[in-house]
Design a protein around this motif. Structure first.
Motif, PDB file in Angstrom:
ATOM      1  N   TYR A 127       0.836  -1.206   0.000  1.00 16.21           N
ATOM      2  CA  TYR A 127       0.000   0.000   0.000  1.00 16.21           C
ATOM      3  C   TYR A 127       0.871   1.257   0.000  1.00 16.21           C
ATOM      4  O   TYR A 127       0.584   2.235  -0.696  1.00 16.21           O
ATOM      5  N   LEU A 128       1.950   1.220   0.796  1.00 20.01           N
ATOM      6  CA  LEU A 128       2.809   2.399   0.878  1.00 20.01           C
ATOM      7  C   LEU A 128       3.642   2.572  -0.384  1.00 20.01           C
ATOM      8  O   LEU A 128       4.031   3.689  -0.717  1.00 20.01           O
ATOM      9  N   GLY A 144      -8.092   3.115  11.587  1.00 20.23           N
ATOM     10  CA  GLY A 144      -8.280   3.113  10.147  1.00 20.23           C
ATOM     11  C   GLY A 144      -9.404   4.017   9.687  1.00 20.23           C
ATOM     12  O   GLY A 144      -9.320   4.620   8.621  1.00 20.23           O
ATOM     13  N   SER A 145     -10.474   4.129  10.488  1.00 18.78           N
ATOM     14  CA  SER A 145     -11.621   4.911  10.026  1.00 18.78           C
ATOM     15  C   SER A 145     -11.488   6.378  10.382  1.00 18.78           C
ATOM     16  O   SER A 145     -12.006   7.233   9.684  1.00 18.78           O
ATOM     17  N   HIS A 146     -10.763   6.688  11.467  1.00 17.22           N
ATOM     18  CA  HIS A 146     -10.677   8.067  11.912  1.00 17.22           C
ATOM     19  C   HIS A 146      -9.806   8.899  10.996  1.00 17.22           C
ATOM     20  O   HIS A 146     -10.027  10.098  10.851  1.00 17.22           O
ATOM     21  N   ALA A 147      -8.820   8.259  10.397  1.00 16.06           N
ATOM     22  CA  ALA A 147      -7.845   9.023   9.597  1.00 16.06           C
ATOM     23  C   ALA A 147      -8.534   9.757   8.451  1.00 16.06           C
ATOM     24  O   ALA A 147      -8.036  10.755   7.978  1.00 16.06           O
ATOM     25  N   ALA A 152      -2.291   5.377   8.973  1.00 15.59           N
ATOM     26  CA  ALA A 152      -2.836   6.704   9.258  1.00 15.59           C
ATOM     27  C   ALA A 152      -1.824   7.794   8.943  1.00 15.59           C
ATOM     28  O   ALA A 152      -2.162   8.855   8.400  1.00 15.59           O
ATOM     29  N   MET A 153      -0.539   7.533   9.273  1.00 16.05           N
ATOM     30  CA  MET A 153       0.513   8.498   8.931  1.00 16.05           C
ATOM     31  C   MET A 153       0.603   8.690   7.428  1.00 16.05           C
ATOM     32  O   MET A 153       0.723   9.813   6.932  1.00 16.05           O
ATOM     33  N   ALA A 154       0.536   7.587   6.693  1.00 15.90           N
ATOM     34  CA  ALA A 154       0.654   7.682   5.235  1.00 15.90           C
ATOM     35  C   ALA A 154      -0.519   8.445   4.650  1.00 15.90           C
ATOM     36  O   ALA A 154      -0.362   9.194   3.685  1.00 15.90           O
ATOM     37  N   LEU A 191       7.434   9.041   6.477  1.00 13.64           N
ATOM     38  CA  LEU A 191       7.584   7.824   7.281  1.00 13.64           C
ATOM     39  C   LEU A 191       9.003   7.763   7.839  1.00 13.64           C
ATOM     40  O   LEU A 191       9.835   6.995   7.382  1.00 13.64           O
ATOM     41  N   ASP A 192       9.267   8.592   8.822  1.00 19.09           N
ATOM     42  CA  ASP A 192      10.594   8.663   9.419  1.00 19.09           C
ATOM     43  C   ASP A 192      10.403   9.045  10.879  1.00 19.09           C
ATOM     44  O   ASP A 192       9.920  10.140  11.176  1.00 19.09           O
TER      45      ASP A 192
END
Lengths: 180, 102
Positions: free
Chosen positions: A80-81, A169-172, B84-86, B92-93
């Motif tokens: 995903y990232l 996951g949902s709050h973001a 959430a950070m992404a 990402l550090d």
């Protein structure tokens, strides 16, 4: 030394060195995908060590839960990232990295010295003749009699973690400035 | 017990724990830090199971299974934080997340 003992030694040496090598590989790859794959190898070789210690159920759970479920979750997040997860090496060894390696080496030496000195010859004699087979039957019996509290607390910990994961996951999505 | 003595298992366990600790200290990506934490937990698990075999009781294996469940919970929360950070486009550090002055 009989043949069986030599065989166990050979399997142990292979598993132990695979374990140590893949452990070092996890922390030295710059691509997190390769790190996760090395961790799967690490977990699999640890499962072999558990089998040698006659902990069959823990070895099976290790492969199924860790190398299966948890690492698949890791790989999904890494996918995903995408490229953002890569952390290129920050140009040569910094003093932070040197200090970290020195600290880790100090911990290792301390543990080895404690094992070698404090336990003396106590750990070198053969283990007790009591034999606990790590079969699912025996593990389940212990879990439901002597360690019932640990069993129930484990279920609550997993439930809380699942709820926390859903909330994270949902709050973001609702946070200001967030996209997607 | 056939094969190596329990001391050898403890040495492997100590080395695994040290490797994980070094990874947590050196690396800056939160993903690799989570992976290193897994290595540390597994080093502790190996020691627990080795002592369980040594004493001939199953308590160490029960505790190792509990540690596995806790590790799974920790991974869920940690990966949720990373996602959430992404989503908030944060870098990402872990060295650059300084809002809490850590």
């Amino acid at each position: 030394m009989d043949v069986g003992n030599v065989l166990v030694w050979i399997v142990w040496i292979l598993a132990a060195f695979a374990c140590l090598g893949s452990g070092i590989a996890v922390i030295s790859f710059s691509n997190p995908f390769y790190s996760a794959l090395s961790l799967i190898a690490n977990l699999a070789s640890l499962a072999v060590l558990y089998l040698l210690l006659s902990a069959e159920f823990v070895a099976a759970a290790q492969v199924l839960v860790y190398a299966g479920a948890v690492m698949v979750m890791f790989l999904f997040v890494i996918a995903y990232l995408g490229g953002r997860a890569d952390t290129p090496w920050a140009g040569g060894p910094s003093w932070q990295a040197l200090a970290a390696v020195a600290a880790a080496g100090a911990i290792f030496v301390e543990v080895i010295v404690v094992i070698g000195l404090k336990t003396g010859g106590r750990l070198t004699h053969a283990p007790t003749t009591d034999y606990f087979s790590g079969s699912p039957y025996d593990i389940g019996q212990l879990f439901l009699t002597d360690h019932l509290l640990a069993f129930e607390i484990t279920s609550i910990v997993l439930l809380v973690a699942a709820v926390g994961g859903v909330i994270l996951g949902s709050h973001a999505r609702e946070l200001p400035g967030a996209e997607g | 017990m056939m094969g190596p003595n329990i001391v050898w298992y403890l040495c492997v366990s100590a080395f695994l724990f040290t490797t994980g600790a070094a990874g947590v200290l050196i690396r800056r990506s939160p993903l690799i830090i989570l992976l290193s934490l897994e290595i540390m937990l597994n080093g502790a698990n190996l020691a627990l199971i080795a002592f369980s075999r040594y004493h001939g009781t199953g308590d160490g294996q029960i505790f190792a299974l509990t540690v596995m469940a806790v590790a799974a919970a920790e991974v869920v929360v940690g990966l949720g934080l990373i996602v959430a950070m992404a989503r908030r486009r944060l870098e990402l550090d872990v060295d650059k997340l300084r809002t809490l002055r850590g």
